[in-house]
Motif scaffolding. Sequence first.
Motif, PDB file in Angstrom:
ATOM      1  N   GLN A  97      51.222 -10.594  22.859  1.00  0.00           N
ATOM      2  CA  GLN A  97      51.731 -11.447  23.927  1.00  0.00           C
ATOM      3  C   GLN A  97      53.246 -11.590  23.874  1.00  0.00           C
ATOM      4  OE1 GLN A  97      49.770 -13.044  26.459  1.00  0.00           O
ATOM      5  NE2 GLN A  97      48.369 -11.487  25.673  1.00  0.00           N
ATOM      6  N   ARG A  98      53.913 -10.589  23.313  1.00  0.00           N
ATOM      7  CA  ARG A  98      55.372 -10.664  23.210  1.00  0.00           C
ATOM      8  C   ARG A  98      55.946  -9.261  23.335  1.00  0.00           C
ATOM      9  NH1 ARG A  98      58.214 -14.969  21.195  1.00  0.00           N
ATOM     10  NH2 ARG A  98      56.274 -15.807  20.294  1.00  0.00           N
ATOM     11  N   VAL A  99      57.045  -9.135  24.090  1.00  0.00           N
ATOM     12  CA  VAL A  99      57.712  -7.852  24.301  1.00  0.00           C
ATOM     13  C   VAL A  99      59.179  -7.983  23.914  1.00  0.00           C
ATOM     14  CG1 VAL A  99      58.427  -6.113  25.994  1.00  0.00           C
ATOM     15  CG2 VAL A  99      56.186  -7.181  26.191  1.00  0.00           C
ATOM     16  N   VAL A 100      59.691  -6.965  23.248  1.00  0.00           N
ATOM     17  CA  VAL A 100      61.121  -6.840  22.976  1.00  0.00           C
ATOM     18  C   VAL A 100      61.618  -5.587  23.686  1.00  0.00           C
ATOM     19  CG1 VAL A 100      62.729  -6.086  21.181  1.00  0.00           C
ATOM     20  CG2 VAL A 100      61.328  -8.112  20.819  1.00  0.00           C
ATOM     21  N   VAL A 101      62.702  -5.714  24.423  1.00  0.00           N
ATOM     22  CA  VAL A 101      63.316  -4.578  25.103  1.00  0.00           C
ATOM     23  C   VAL A 101      64.689  -4.361  24.492  1.00  0.00           C
ATOM     24  CG1 VAL A 101      64.072  -3.603  27.297  1.00  0.00           C
ATOM     25  CG2 VAL A 101      62.103  -5.153  27.230  1.00  0.00           C
ATOM     26  N   ALA A 102      64.974  -3.141  24.045  1.00  0.00           N
ATOM     27  CA  ALA A 102      66.244  -2.872  23.383  1.00  0.00           C
ATOM     28  C   ALA A 102      66.746  -1.484  23.749  1.00  0.00           C
ATOM     29  CB  ALA A 102      66.083  -2.997  21.874  1.00  0.00           C
ATOM     30  N   GLY A 103      68.041  -1.284  23.567  1.00  0.00           N
ATOM     31  CA  GLY A 103      68.679  -0.033  23.949  1.00  0.00           C
ATOM     32  C   GLY A 103      69.499  -0.214  25.213  1.00  0.00           C
ATOM     33  N   GLY A 104      70.355   0.754  25.498  1.00  0.00           N
ATOM     34  CA  GLY A 104      71.291   0.630  26.606  1.00  0.00           C
ATOM     35  C   GLY A 104      70.646   0.383  27.951  1.00  0.00           C
ATOM     36  N   VAL A 105      69.498   1.028  28.230  1.00  0.00           N
ATOM     37  CA  VAL A 105      68.824   0.843  29.521  1.00  0.00           C
ATOM     38  C   VAL A 105      68.252  -0.572  29.624  1.00  0.00           C
ATOM     39  CG1 VAL A 105      67.027   1.755  31.058  1.00  0.00           C
ATOM     40  CG2 VAL A 105      68.333   3.314  29.625  1.00  0.00           C
ATOM     41  N   GLY A 106      68.111  -1.247  28.496  1.00  0.00           N
ATOM     42  CA  GLY A 106      67.640  -2.625  28.510  1.00  0.00           C
ATOM     43  C   GLY A 106      68.566  -3.574  29.245  1.00  0.00           C
ATOM     44  N   ALA A 107      69.789  -3.131  29.528  1.00  0.00           N
ATOM     45  CA  ALA A 107      70.732  -3.953  30.297  1.00  0.00           C
ATOM     46  C   ALA A 107      70.507  -3.821  31.798  1.00  0.00           C
ATOM     47  CB  ALA A 107      72.171  -3.564  29.954  1.00  0.00           C
ATOM     48  N   ASN A 108      69.662  -2.878  32.223  1.00  0.00           N
ATOM     49  CA  ASN A 108      69.447  -2.646  33.643  1.00  0.00           C
ATOM     50  C   ASN A 108      68.851  -3.884  34.317  1.00  0.00           C
ATOM     51  OD1 ASN A 108      67.367  -1.656  35.908  1.00  0.00           O
ATOM     52  ND2 ASN A 108      69.080  -0.225  35.835  1.00  0.00           N
ATOM     53  N   ARG A 109      69.491  -4.343  35.376  1.00  0.00           N
ATOM     54  CA  ARG A 109      69.084  -5.589  36.022  1.00  0.00           C
ATOM     55  C   ARG A 109      67.707  -5.498  36.655  1.00  0.00           C
ATOM     56  NH1 ARG A 109      72.713  -8.356  40.687  1.00  0.00           N
ATOM     57  NH2 ARG A 109      71.758  -6.725  41.956  1.00  0.00           N
ATOM     58  N   LEU A 110      67.403  -4.403  37.335  1.00  0.00           N
ATOM     59  CA  LEU A 110      66.096  -4.265  37.975  1.00  0.00           C
ATOM     60  C   LEU A 110      64.979  -4.238  36.938  1.00  0.00           C
ATOM     61  CD1 LEU A 110      64.602  -3.864  40.690  1.00  0.00           C
ATOM     62  CD2 LEU A 110      64.728  -1.397  40.268  1.00  0.00           C
ATOM     63  N   LEU A 111      65.201  -3.536  35.825  1.00  0.00           N
ATOM     64  CA  LEU A 111      64.202  -3.498  34.766  1.00  0.00           C
ATOM     65  C   LEU A 111      63.925  -4.910  34.258  1.00  0.00           C
ATOM     66  CD1 LEU A 111      62.381  -2.091  32.705  1.00  0.00           C
ATOM     67  CD2 LEU A 111      64.414  -1.734  31.275  1.00  0.00           C
ATOM     68  N   ARG A 112      64.969  -5.685  34.012  1.00  0.00           N
ATOM     69  CA  ARG A 112      64.778  -7.050  33.519  1.00  0.00           C
ATOM     70  C   ARG A 112      64.043  -7.916  34.550  1.00  0.00           C
ATOM     71  NH1 ARG A 112      69.190  -9.338  29.391  1.00  0.00           N
ATOM     72  NH2 ARG A 112      69.579  -7.456  28.173  1.00  0.00           N
ATOM     73  N   GLU A 113      64.429  -7.801  35.812  1.00  0.00           N
ATOM     74  CA  GLU A 113      63.791  -8.618  36.847  1.00  0.00           C
ATOM     75  C   GLU A 113      62.304  -8.294  36.971  1.00  0.00           C
ATOM     76  OE1 GLU A 113      66.026  -7.771  40.334  1.00  0.00           O
ATOM     77  OE2 GLU A 113      67.679  -9.134  39.835  1.00  0.00           O
ATOM     78  N   GLN A 114      61.979  -7.007  37.040  1.00  0.00           N
ATOM     79  CA  GLN A 114      60.582  -6.625  37.257  1.00  0.00           C
ATOM     80  C   GLN A 114      59.724  -6.872  36.022  1.00  0.00           C
ATOM     81  OE1 GLN A 114      59.834  -2.909  39.168  1.00  0.00           O
ATOM     82  NE2 GLN A 114      61.145  -3.369  40.925  1.00  0.00           N
ATOM     83  N   LEU A 115      60.272  -6.615  34.845  1.00  0.00           N
ATOM     84  CA  LEU A 115      59.496  -6.864  33.629  1.00  0.00           C
ATOM     85  C   LEU A 115      59.305  -8.362  33.405  1.00  0.00           C
ATOM     86  CD1 LEU A 115      58.066  -5.451  31.315  1.00  0.00           C
ATOM     87  CD2 LEU A 115      60.194  -5.566  30.011  1.00  0.00           C
ATOM     88  N   ASP A 116      60.344  -9.141  33.658  1.00  0.00           N
ATOM     89  CA  ASP A 116      60.225 -10.599  33.530  1.00  0.00           C
ATOM     90  C   ASP A 116      59.137 -11.136  34.468  1.00  0.00           C
ATOM     91  OD1 ASP A 116      62.166 -10.799  31.612  1.00  0.00           O
ATOM     92  OD2 ASP A 116      63.759 -11.431  32.975  1.00  0.00           O
ATOM     93  N   ALA A 117      59.145 -10.663  35.717  1.00  0.00           N
ATOM     94  CA  ALA A 117      58.173 -11.152  36.702  1.00  0.00           C
ATOM     95  C   ALA A 117      56.758 -10.751  36.314  1.00  0.00           C
ATOM     96  CB  ALA A 117      58.524 -10.614  38.089  1.00  0.00           C
ATOM     97  N   ALA A 118      56.578  -9.492  35.908  1.00  0.00           N
ATOM     98  CA  ALA A 118      55.239  -9.015  35.545  1.00  0.00           C
ATOM     99  C   ALA A 118      54.712  -9.734  34.306  1.00  0.00           C
ATOM    100  CB  ALA A 118      55.277  -7.505  35.302  1.00  0.00           C
ATOM    101  N   CYS A 119      55.580  -9.957  33.324  1.00  0.00           N
ATOM    102  CA  CYS A 119      55.145 -10.622  32.093  1.00  0.00           C
ATOM    103  C   CYS A 119      54.900 -12.113  32.313  1.00  0.00           C
ATOM    104  CB  CYS A 119      56.171 -10.397  30.990  1.00  0.00           C
ATOM    105  SG  CYS A 119      56.168  -8.694  30.337  1.00  0.00           S
ATOM    106  N   ALA A 120      55.680 -12.723  33.208  1.00  0.00           N
ATOM    107  CA  ALA A 120      55.470 -14.145  33.507  1.00  0.00           C
ATOM    108  C   ALA A 120      54.085 -14.363  34.099  1.00  0.00           C
ATOM    109  CB  ALA A 120      56.544 -14.647  34.464  1.00  0.00           C
ATOM    110  N   ARG A 121      53.624 -13.428  34.929  1.00  0.00           N
ATOM    111  CA  ARG A 121      52.299 -13.552  35.528  1.00  0.00           C
ATOM    112  C   ARG A 121      51.205 -13.492  34.468  1.00  0.00           C
ATOM    113  NH1 ARG A 121      54.840 -10.358  39.640  1.00  0.00           N
ATOM    114  NH2 ARG A 121      54.050  -8.422  38.705  1.00  0.00           N
ATOM    115  N   GLN A 122      51.489 -12.802  33.363  1.00  0.00           N
ATOM    116  CA  GLN A 122      50.498 -12.668  32.297  1.00  0.00           C
ATOM    117  C   GLN A 122      50.813 -13.571  31.107  1.00  0.00           C
ATOM    118  OE1 GLN A 122      49.535  -8.603  31.333  1.00  0.00           O
ATOM    119  NE2 GLN A 122      49.868  -7.894  33.412  1.00  0.00           N
TER     120      GLN A 122
END
Length: 347
Positions: free
Chosen positions: A269-294
């Motif tokens: 029930q926990r995710v860590v995102v790391a690396g340069g692409v982890g700064a991508n705004r769309l990735l953060r928005e979509q992953l945050d939204a999907a994980c919040a639902r779960q």
Amino acid sequence: MSLLILGIESSCDETGVALVEAQGGAHVPRLLAHALHSQIEMHQAYGGVVPELASRDHIRRVLPLAEAVFAEAGRTLGAVDVVAFTRGPGLAGALLVGAGVGCALGAALDKPVLGVHHLEGHLLSPFLSADPPEFPFVALLVSGGHTQLMRVDGVGQYALLGETIDDAAGEAFDKSAKLMGLGYPGGPALSRLAQQGDPTVFALPRPLLHSGDLDFSFAGLKTAVLTQARKLGDQLEARKADLAASTQAAIVEVLVKKTLKALRQTGLQRVVVAGGVGANRLLREQLDAACARQRVRVHYPELHLCTDNGAMIAMAAAMRLQAGREQARRDYAFDVKPRWPLDSLCT
């Protein structure tokens, strides 16, 4: 008892130096100061990293950066207890600079040294944030050269769940950007341009999205972008923002859905995102939204620590020492590992 750890990162085109203080027990090590020099401007003229130039620039930058870090932290070189450096993976010549300087400092100070895995530095970099994660978690490592999903049960306790079979996500960003004439570094430029475009205009492929496993493939997407750019011809300039947005949407969708699948498979029930692409705004928005639902917690490094940096190297060294996974040594002969699988650290 506390340890003062000097971290040196020189695996590619950033020179990073940092000081981290590690306390005893389960206390999360504390970042005291860090400094970073990016070689982007130097490599722009060549459209990519030139290894020999990168190595020479590391030589020029590392000691002045170290002096700046000690001044900011209000500490002296003699107070250092351990010198940590990136041993691999990365460019061999660039790695040798950091390893050479790190071991020379260790020998001069009669202090132990520790070679650190670059990807483990990224993996543990969210522990530098104001909201550090707790073990266990699923880790999505996304950078210019690596895309991996790992199960992480503790420091040095890593299980590979899936990885790219060709291009990494960062490569897909950079190579697609180059095809669109966006220059170097392409990934950030493509992401900025994508904000002005419509991601639904071009139906680009989502490779391996329904493969049933957790592996990635982005080479086919790059080819699809090239094909689409050629079809547009003279219209490419006018449609470039839409193509950038469509490319980014394809990459992000694959990353998010594979990460969610990894969560289902592991039951974590926990995710860590790391690396340069982890700064991508769309990735953060979509992953945050999907994980919040779960009701899944997501952790990222601070934005300024997503790129390669010395802080993550010092942090990884500190956490390995705290966990008893490693012992620093006073053997100053060194080697580097340009290719070094992260799961090889598991014992």
